[in-house]
Design an enzyme around this catalytic site. Structure first.
Site, PDB file in Angstrom:
ATOM      1  N   ASN A 116      -0.871  -6.863  -4.475  1.00  0.00           N
ATOM      2  CA  ASN A 116      -1.421  -5.963  -5.493  1.00  0.00           C
ATOM      3  C   ASN A 116      -0.322  -5.129  -6.143  1.00  0.00           C
ATOM      4  OD1 ASN A 116      -1.588  -4.651  -2.673  1.00  0.00           O
ATOM      5  ND2 ASN A 116      -1.570  -2.900  -4.058  1.00  0.00           N
ATOM      6  N   ASP A 137      -7.308  -4.260  -5.560  1.00  0.00           N
ATOM      7  CA  ASP A 137      -6.476  -4.704  -4.428  1.00  0.00           C
ATOM      8  C   ASP A 137      -6.633  -6.197  -4.171  1.00  0.00           C
ATOM      9  OD1 ASP A 137      -4.601  -4.453  -2.364  1.00  0.00           O
ATOM     10  OD2 ASP A 137      -6.180  -4.231  -0.860  1.00  0.00           O
ATOM     11  N   GLU A 167       0.832  -1.205   0.000  1.00  0.00           N
ATOM     12  CA  GLU A 167       0.000   0.000   0.000  1.00  0.00           C
ATOM     13  C   GLU A 167       0.868   1.258   0.000  1.00  0.00           C
ATOM     14  OE1 GLU A 167      -1.539  -2.978   1.167  1.00  0.00           O
ATOM     15  OE2 GLU A 167      -2.617  -2.412  -0.640  1.00  0.00           O
TER      16      GLU A 167
HETATM   17 CA    CA Z   1      -2.975  -4.942  -0.785  1.00  0.00          CA
END
Ligand code: CA
Ligand code: CA
Length: 586
Positions: free
Chosen positions: A280, A322, A203
């Site tokens: 991701n 995600d 992230e």
């Molecule tokens: Ca993630």
């Protein structure tokens, strides 16, 4: 010094250096589990030496003293509090060896408890710096053990080896820069003399990588970044670029491309491969990074001795939701279309359950294990690619304005998140802890800045069914069919254990550890531990009795997000305790 000359070397002619090398291995072997013990862990019922209860992480125990007939009588043997004021999600799986239970706690703590009484032998608290950036609670998922050491990863992206008798630090190495958003929460994997770890930070634009270090010294043996364009290392020298630079990424985006390997890996001694999932791509806003973005949202098979990628399978090419593909890849053997095969299974965050030929990465089957998948209408078995529903990808931002919002199911927390499934050799079924939920998701403009969130997206998570979010599902890997399911009001967030006693165990946020009939899904037993159960249960044999243990302590990523979903767990208290159960003595 026990076992110093076990191999019979008295060697007056040997140089001191040679003698040192020769006695190093027996010394280690004499004091604690060996690499071979770890390989054999699934069958050795007197201990739990690995995360996953065996290197393949099937989480199956051959023990059957506690079984579907008598589990209703199971009672607590003891409980042990982690203490302290900081009680957050306890997602750990305990290890058991030689009368000691090793378990990690929130805020990067490691405990050694007496496995007969629960008395604390020692505790290690990592001194975490200010400014760590864990995205999704301050959890830890477990330790690794070999020889005289117990090892675990910490939230400041360090790997720490402790003396397992004393809890004293043997070595402590940074695996990445926490100030750039890296952290670590997964249990390390030990193969031969190497401790192998991934990293967290997807992230924050952190680049996923896998590292192998010497168990005795912590020195780096190899490193393999998982994003195309980055250079791998082996024994201090460059060992080839991952993929082909700019083949599936435009410009410099690969430099901050995400793909965090935050859940660790499994090892298959049979094919001598390790399997790691990747998270991701960064940022979440997919319109900023055209292409498949390899190797994000994938399963990778690597050579454990060099870190070279042998095959990859990407579950969500060009992810826009995600859908981290970190979920554990569990090797298993089965006959498919009349042919005995070496397979692996993965229940992906994107809502599909994949069966893959683990020798070469070829897709054998893919089926939905959640109520709905809005982003794709199935997986094309010929190409291995999802049949995307283009209308359900969130739209691009319009200048400085947010883009078109779409409804997506599963939500970004996934059809299944970190919590490990289990495979029963007896029933041939996988037991998948899953969740049915969706989200409104939209994209926003974003630019990379070191140490800052790198999403370019916003979201609101919400339930999709009136009666449940969580669902424990028994999946037949041969047919892709759901054989039975148990629905739970709150989201399921704990790991699963299955046994030869025809049992499946898992925990619930409502506080229960529950046991189900492995064939039918009938609930047979439950016990309320006083806080949510989001850890992974284990079982072992001690003094002729079978024990079951699990961590209690509500937390993890779920309570960080509000909305309608939060109503299902608003009354659950935090905690932090190890609970141990067995049958009453007859
Ligand atoms: Ca993630
Ligand atoms: Ca074992």
């Amino acid at each position: 010094m026990k076992g110093k000359f076990k191999n019979g070397i008295t060697g007056s002619m040997a140089s001191i250096a040679t003698l040192g090398l020769l006695i190093a291995a027996p010394l280690q072997a004499a004091d604690g589990p060996t690499a071979q013990d770890l390989v054999n862990d699934a069958g050795s019922t007197g201990d739990v030496l690995t995360y996953g209860m065996g290197p393949q992480a099937q989480r199956f125990s051959p023990l059957a003293k506690v079984n579907a007939d008598n589990v209703k009588s199971m009672v607590p043997a003891f409980a042990a509090s982690l203490g302290g004021e900081k009680q957050r999600g306890q997602e750990s799986q305990p290890l058991v060896y030689d009368g000691t239970i090793y378990v990690t706690g929130s805020y990067s703590r490691l405990y050694a408890f007496d496995s007969h009484t629960g008395e604390k032998k020692w505790e290690y608290d990592a001194r975490l710096p200010d400014g760590i950036m864990p995205c999704c609670d301050v959890v830890n998922r477990g330790a690794a053990i070999m020889g005289d050491k117990v090892l675990f990863a910490t939230l400041d992206a360090h790997l720490v080896a402790l003396n397992r008798h004393t809890g004293k630090v043997v070595w402590n190495k940074a695996i990445a820069d926490y100030q750039a958003g890296y952290s670590a929460t997964a249990a390390p994997l030990i193969v031969r003399n190497m401790v192998i770890t991934g990293n967290s930070g997807g992230e924050f634009g952190a680049v996923g990588a896998i590292q192998a270090r010497n168990v005795d010294t912590g020195e780096l043996i190899w490193e393999r970044p998982v994003i195309e364009g980055h250079m791998g290392m082996l024994n201090g020298k460059p060992n080839g670029i991952t993929g082909k630079t700019n083949a599936s990424w435009q410009g410099d985006l690969w430099k901050t491309g995400g793909g965090a390997t935050w859940l660790g890996g499994t090892y298959d001694p049979d094919t001598n491969l390790i399997f790691f999932g990747t998270g991701n791509p960064a940022p979440w806003n997919s319109h900023l990074r055209p292409g498949d973005n390899l190797y994000t949202a994938s399963t990778l098979a690597l050579d454990p001795d060099t870190g070279v990628i042998k095959w990859h399978y990407q579950t969500t090419p060009h992810d826009g939701w995600d859908f981290d593909g970190v979920n554990e890849f569990i090797p298993f053997d089965a006959t498919m279309a009349g042919k005995p095969m070496k397979l692996g299974a993965k229940a992906d965050r994107n809502g599909y359950f994949y069966v893959i030929d683990r020798t070469n990465g070829h897709l054998m089957g893919a089926s939905k294990f959640v109520m709905e998948t809005t982003w794709a209408n199935g997986i094309n078995l010929k190409t291995g690619r999802p049949n995307f529903v283009d209308a359900n990808r969130p739209g691009p931002p319009n200048g400085s304005e947010k883009g078109t919002s779409v409804f997506s199911s599963p939500s970004f927390l996934g059809g299944k998140n970190w919590m490990p499934m289990a495979y029963s050799k007896d029933t041939g079924l996988f037991y998948v802890p899953s969740n049915d939920w969706g989200m409104d998701i939209w994209n926003e403009p974003i630019a990379y800045k070191k140490g800052a969130a790198y999403l370019g997206a916003g979201f609101t998570i919400r339930p999709v069914a009136p009666d449940h979010i969580g669902a424990l599902r028994a999946m037949d890997p041969k047919t892709g069919k759901i054989v039975w399911e148990y629905k739970n009001k709150a989201p399921l967030w704990g790991g699963v254990l299955t046994t030869a006693g025809n049992l499946v165990f898992t925990g619930t946020p409502e506080g229960y550890l529950k046991a189900f009939d492995a064939k039918t899904g009938t609930e047979l037993w439950k016990f309320n531990t006083g806080s949510g159960v989001v850890g992974s249960p284990i079982t072992w044999e001690q003094d002729g009795e079978q024990y079951v243990a699990v961590m209690s302590g509500w937390g993890g990523a779920v309570p960080l997000w509000g909305g309608e979903v939060a109503k299902t767990f608003k009354d659950i208290s935090q905690g932090g305790a190890l609970w141990v159960f067995k049958l009453p003595k007859s």
